[in-house]
Design a protein around this motif. Structure first.
Motif, PDB file in Angstrom:
ATOM      1  N   LEU A   1       5.851  -4.846  18.613  1.00 34.32           N
ATOM      2  CA  LEU A   1       5.317  -4.491  17.310  1.00 34.32           C
ATOM      3  C   LEU A   1       6.165  -4.988  16.154  1.00 34.32           C
ATOM      4  CD1 LEU A   1       4.334  -0.780  18.036  1.00 34.32           C
ATOM      5  CD2 LEU A   1       2.895  -2.797  18.149  1.00 34.32           C
ATOM      6  N   ALA A   2       7.251  -5.663  16.440  1.00 36.79           N
ATOM      7  CA  ALA A   2       8.176  -6.075  15.382  1.00 36.79           C
ATOM      8  C   ALA A   2       7.490  -6.856  14.266  1.00 36.79           C
ATOM      9  CB  ALA A   2       9.332  -6.882  15.977  1.00 36.79           C
ATOM     10  N   PRO A   3       6.601  -7.817  14.559  1.00 31.81           N
ATOM     11  CA  PRO A   3       5.966  -8.562  13.456  1.00 31.81           C
ATOM     12  C   PRO A   3       5.171  -7.658  12.518  1.00 31.81           C
ATOM     13  CG  PRO A   3       5.710  -9.742  15.530  1.00 31.81           C
ATOM     14  CD  PRO A   3       6.259  -8.389  15.877  1.00 31.81           C
ATOM     15  N   TRP A   4       4.405  -6.711  13.061  1.00 32.29           N
ATOM     16  CA  TRP A   4       3.645  -5.809  12.212  1.00 32.29           C
ATOM     17  C   TRP A   4       4.573  -4.969  11.353  1.00 32.29           C
ATOM     18  CZ3 TRP A   4      -0.666  -3.462  15.881  1.00 32.29           C
ATOM     19  CH2 TRP A   4      -1.603  -4.470  16.155  1.00 32.29           C
ATOM     20  N   ARG A   5       5.628  -4.462  11.942  1.00 30.36           N
ATOM     21  CA  ARG A   5       6.550  -3.637  11.170  1.00 30.36           C
ATOM     22  C   ARG A   5       7.297  -4.453  10.126  1.00 30.36           C
ATOM     23  NH1 ARG A   5       7.828  -0.241  16.552  1.00 30.36           N
ATOM     24  NH2 ARG A   5       6.519   1.570  16.089  1.00 30.36           N
ATOM     25  N   GLU A   6       7.580  -5.703  10.439  1.00 38.25           N
ATOM     26  CA  GLU A   6       8.218  -6.577   9.445  1.00 38.25           C
ATOM     27  C   GLU A   6       7.263  -6.822   8.279  1.00 38.25           C
ATOM     28  OE1 GLU A   6       9.306 -10.029  11.632  1.00 38.25           O
ATOM     29  OE2 GLU A   6      10.950  -9.035  12.710  1.00 38.25           O
ATOM     30  N   GLN A   7       5.991  -7.064   8.593  1.00 36.24           N
ATOM     31  CA  GLN A   7       5.001  -7.243   7.526  1.00 36.24           C
ATOM     32  C   GLN A   7       4.877  -5.975   6.688  1.00 36.24           C
ATOM     33  OE1 GLN A   7       1.162  -9.066   8.765  1.00 36.24           O
ATOM     34  NE2 GLN A   7       2.172  -9.441  10.728  1.00 36.24           N
ATOM     35  N   LEU A   8       4.894  -4.830   7.359  1.00 38.26           N
ATOM     36  CA  LEU A   8       4.782  -3.556   6.654  1.00 38.26           C
ATOM     37  C   LEU A   8       5.983  -3.348   5.730  1.00 38.26           C
ATOM     38  CD1 LEU A   8       3.279  -0.887   6.259  1.00 38.26           C
ATOM     39  CD2 LEU A   8       4.495   0.010   8.266  1.00 38.26           C
ATOM     40  N   ALA A   9       7.171  -3.577   6.252  1.00 39.52           N
ATOM     41  CA  ALA A   9       8.376  -3.408   5.436  1.00 39.52           C
ATOM     42  C   ALA A   9       8.354  -4.354   4.240  1.00 39.52           C
ATOM     43  CB  ALA A   9       9.615  -3.649   6.287  1.00 39.52           C
ATOM     44  N   ALA A  10       7.828  -5.558   4.423  1.00 37.03           N
ATOM     45  CA  ALA A  10       7.801  -6.547   3.341  1.00 37.03           C
ATOM     46  C   ALA A  10       6.869  -6.137   2.206  1.00 37.03           C
ATOM     47  CB  ALA A  10       7.378  -7.907   3.896  1.00 37.03           C
ATOM     48  N   GLN A  11       5.907  -5.247   2.485  1.00 38.41           N
ATOM     49  CA  GLN A  11       4.964  -4.828   1.453  1.00 38.41           C
ATOM     50  C   GLN A  11       5.447  -3.622   0.653  1.00 38.41           C
ATOM     51  OE1 GLN A  11       0.751  -4.724   2.322  1.00 38.41           O
ATOM     52  NE2 GLN A  11       0.981  -6.102   4.064  1.00 38.41           N
ATOM     53  N   GLN A  12       6.617  -3.092   0.985  1.00 38.66           N
ATOM     54  CA  GLN A  12       7.136  -1.968   0.224  1.00 38.66           C
ATOM     55  C   GLN A  12       7.440  -2.404  -1.210  1.00 38.66           C
ATOM     56  OE1 GLN A  12      10.792  -0.224   1.680  1.00 38.66           O
ATOM     57  NE2 GLN A  12      10.296   1.774   0.813  1.00 38.66           N
ATOM     58  N   ARG A  13       7.039  -1.573  -2.159  1.00 39.39           N
ATOM     59  CA  ARG A  13       7.224  -1.914  -3.565  1.00 39.39           C
ATOM     60  C   ARG A  13       8.589  -1.447  -4.065  1.00 39.39           C
ATOM     61  NH1 ARG A  13       1.300  -0.223  -5.907  1.00 39.39           N
ATOM     62  NH2 ARG A  13       2.119   1.857  -5.519  1.00 39.39           N
ATOM     63  N   GLN A  14       8.951  -1.871  -5.252  1.00 36.54           N
ATOM     64  CA  GLN A  14      10.279  -1.580  -5.776  1.00 36.54           C
ATOM     65  C   GLN A  14      10.534  -0.092  -5.941  1.00 36.54           C
ATOM     66  OE1 GLN A  14      10.917  -3.886  -9.346  1.00 36.54           O
ATOM     67  NE2 GLN A  14      11.599  -5.678  -8.189  1.00 36.54           N
ATOM     68  N   ASP A  15       9.492   0.675  -6.197  1.00 38.22           N
ATOM     69  CA  ASP A  15       9.679   2.120  -6.361  1.00 38.22           C
ATOM     70  C   ASP A  15       9.733   2.844  -5.023  1.00 38.22           C
ATOM     71  OD1 ASP A  15       7.064   2.042  -5.500  1.00 38.22           O
ATOM     72  OD2 ASP A  15       6.216   3.062  -7.249  1.00 38.22           O
ATOM     73  N   GLY A  16       9.680   2.111  -3.903  1.00 36.79           N
ATOM     74  CA  GLY A  16       9.772   2.703  -2.575  1.00 36.79           C
ATOM     75  C   GLY A  16       8.437   3.001  -1.925  1.00 36.79           C
ATOM     76  N   SER A  17       7.350   2.861  -2.670  1.00 36.83           N
ATOM     77  CA  SER A  17       6.020   3.164  -2.132  1.00 36.83           C
ATOM     78  C   SER A  17       5.367   1.921  -1.545  1.00 36.83           C
ATOM     79  CB  SER A  17       5.136   3.733  -3.243  1.00 36.83           C
ATOM     80  OG  SER A  17       4.795   2.714  -4.171  1.00 36.83           O
ATOM     81  N   TRP A  18       4.219   2.134  -0.920  1.00 39.68           N
ATOM     82  CA  TRP A  18       3.389   1.039  -0.413  1.00 39.68           C
ATOM     83  C   TRP A  18       2.058   1.060  -1.157  1.00 39.68           C
ATOM     84  CZ3 TRP A  18       7.303   2.787   2.604  1.00 39.68           C
ATOM     85  CH2 TRP A  18       7.983   1.855   3.413  1.00 39.68           C
ATOM     86  N   PRO A  19       1.388  -0.081  -1.288  1.00 41.35           N
ATOM     87  CA  PRO A  19       0.151  -0.143  -2.085  1.00 41.35           C
ATOM     88  C   PRO A  19      -0.998   0.617  -1.436  1.00 41.35           C
ATOM     89  CG  PRO A  19       0.556  -2.240  -0.977  1.00 41.35           C
ATOM     90  CD  PRO A  19       1.789  -1.404  -0.770  1.00 41.35           C
ATOM     91  N   PRO A  20      -1.928   1.092  -2.258  1.00 39.29           N
ATOM     92  CA  PRO A  20      -3.047   1.894  -1.729  1.00 39.29           C
ATOM     93  C   PRO A  20      -4.130   1.039  -1.086  1.00 39.29           C
ATOM     94  CG  PRO A  20      -3.307   1.593  -4.076  1.00 39.29           C
ATOM     95  CD  PRO A  20      -1.984   0.975  -3.717  1.00 39.29           C
ATOM     96  N   SER A  21      -4.856   1.659  -0.178  1.00 37.88           N
ATOM     97  CA  SER A  21      -6.085   1.106   0.380  1.00 37.88           C
ATOM     98  C   SER A  21      -7.061   2.263   0.523  1.00 37.88           C
ATOM     99  CB  SER A  21      -5.851   0.474   1.757  1.00 37.88           C
ATOM    100  OG  SER A  21      -5.050  -0.678   1.670  1.00 37.88           O
ATOM    101  N   GLY A  22      -8.340   1.937   0.554  1.00 40.15           N
ATOM    102  CA  GLY A  22      -9.329   2.978   0.801  1.00 40.15           C
ATOM    103  C   GLY A  22      -9.306   3.379   2.267  1.00 40.15           C
ATOM    104  N   TYR A  23      -8.929   4.622   2.549  1.00 45.14           N
ATOM    105  CA  TYR A  23      -8.828   5.094   3.933  1.00 45.14           C
ATOM    106  C   TYR A  23     -10.121   5.764   4.380  1.00 45.14           C
ATOM    107  CZ  TYR A  23      -6.776   7.418   8.036  1.00 45.14           C
ATOM    108  OH  TYR A  23      -6.495   7.861   9.307  1.00 45.14           O
TER     109      TYR A  23
END
Length: 314
Positions: free
Chosen positions: A263-285
């Motif tokens: 799962l390392a690639p997915w987690r790397e992609q996820l970590a790369a999307q973290q924003r400067q304020d520490g959050s991640w961007p929204p999506s419609g769940y």
């Protein structure tokens, strides 16, 4: 999803001005649902279900705020999506997620969890036939109860949703330790998965990742269910190409539930999307059935992202 709107939940400190989402729906789509959809509690229920155990005082304070919002939606042994709207009935999805989360955080005794599970089992469709969004399957859990237990609530119709059904099975098994009452629903979930229907999303969950995540939670809690679902889920995960942070988090958690590696690639992609304020961007769940309104927030995505990365370290 160009027509999507996002309702930001007050439990996560991002407050939508009163009535703003309702006015936006009315202006863009000519739809007035009669109340402010930003006042929902399901985001808090979902967050509580995936939050790791609270350790620090700040974490405990945050969990306490989320729990208050979850409890505001309680209606006896059931839970509702909109706490302050009596006309909108409690549903099995909210009840399953809320009861299971409260129990796992040590905030609900097993006796009350069992009562909630008994309520969930009573939601199973008594007959087959047709309904507004497809066939009605006998024995499969419905989204809404059809028993008149809430006289002030408006009928919402008999309908299934595969993600909601998976959430119900997970909580019923958590409470009772067996799946006898869930066999028809389990078969329904397997058909939904192996047919490829899950790729089209469901009535209330637009992303296929939502179903994969929910079904993997069932496998985590139920060995018999895993025997039916784990193989097809592994195939689905091997073919997935998630891009959005929420989908990456949901699928990483699902793969972890199934004991999968790589799962390392997915987690790397996820970590790369973290924003400067520490959050991640929204999506419609999740969304409101027929109304073109999707719910999500940076805070909800962030909770799932933290869980996905936390499980990598644990």
């Amino acid at each position: 999803m160009p027509s999507s709107l996002y309702s930001f939940n007050p439990a996560f400190a991002e407050i939508t001005p009163p009535g703003a989402v309702r006015r936006l729906l009315r202006r863009r789509h000519g739809t007035d649902i009669g109340f402010d959809p930003a006042d929902e509690a399901f985001s808090a229920m979902l967050a509580l279900a995936v939050l790791p155990p609270a350790g620090t005082p700040a974490e405990r304070q945050f969990v306490a705020a989320v729990v208050r919002q979850v409890e505001s939606a309680r209606r006896g042994s059931r839970f509702a999506f909109f706490p302050g709207v009596p006309a909108f009935p409690a549903d099995t999805d909210c009840t399953a997620v809320a009861a299971g989360a409260l129990f796992e955080h040590g905030l609900m005794p097993r006796s009350r969890l069992l009562t909630a599970a008994q309520e969930l089992v009573r939601s199973a469709a008594r007959t087959g036939g047709e309904m507004a969004n497809g066939p009605l399957h006998e024995g499969v859990f419905l989204v809404y109860w059809d028993d008149g237990a809430e006289p002030r609530a408006r009928p919402r119709g008999r309908k299934h949703d595969a993600v909601a059904s998976a959430n119900v099975i997970a909580t019923v098994h958590l409470a009772t330790g067996h799946t006898d009452a869930s066999l028809a629903t389990l078969a329904y979930l397997r058909r939904h998965l192996t047919s490829g229907d899950y790729l089209m999303g469901t009535r209330y969950y637009p992303s296929p990742a939502a179903f994969v995540h929910a079904a993997a939670r069932v496998c985590l809690r139920c060995e018999h269910c895993a025997g039916q679902l784990a193989g097809p889920l592994t195939t689905a995960l091997s073919r997935a190409e998630p891009k959005a942070a929420l989908d990456l988090a949901l699928l990483a958690i699902a793969a972890n539930h199934l004991g999968l590696t790589g799962l390392a690639p997915w987690r790397e992609q996820l970590a790369a999307q973290q924003r400067q304020d520490g959050s991640w961007p929204p999506s419609g769940y999740f969304r409101m059935g027929r109304v073109p309104l999707w719910f999500g927030s940076p805070h909800l995505t962030t909770v799932f992202a933290i869980r996905a990365l936390y499980e990598e370290m644990s």
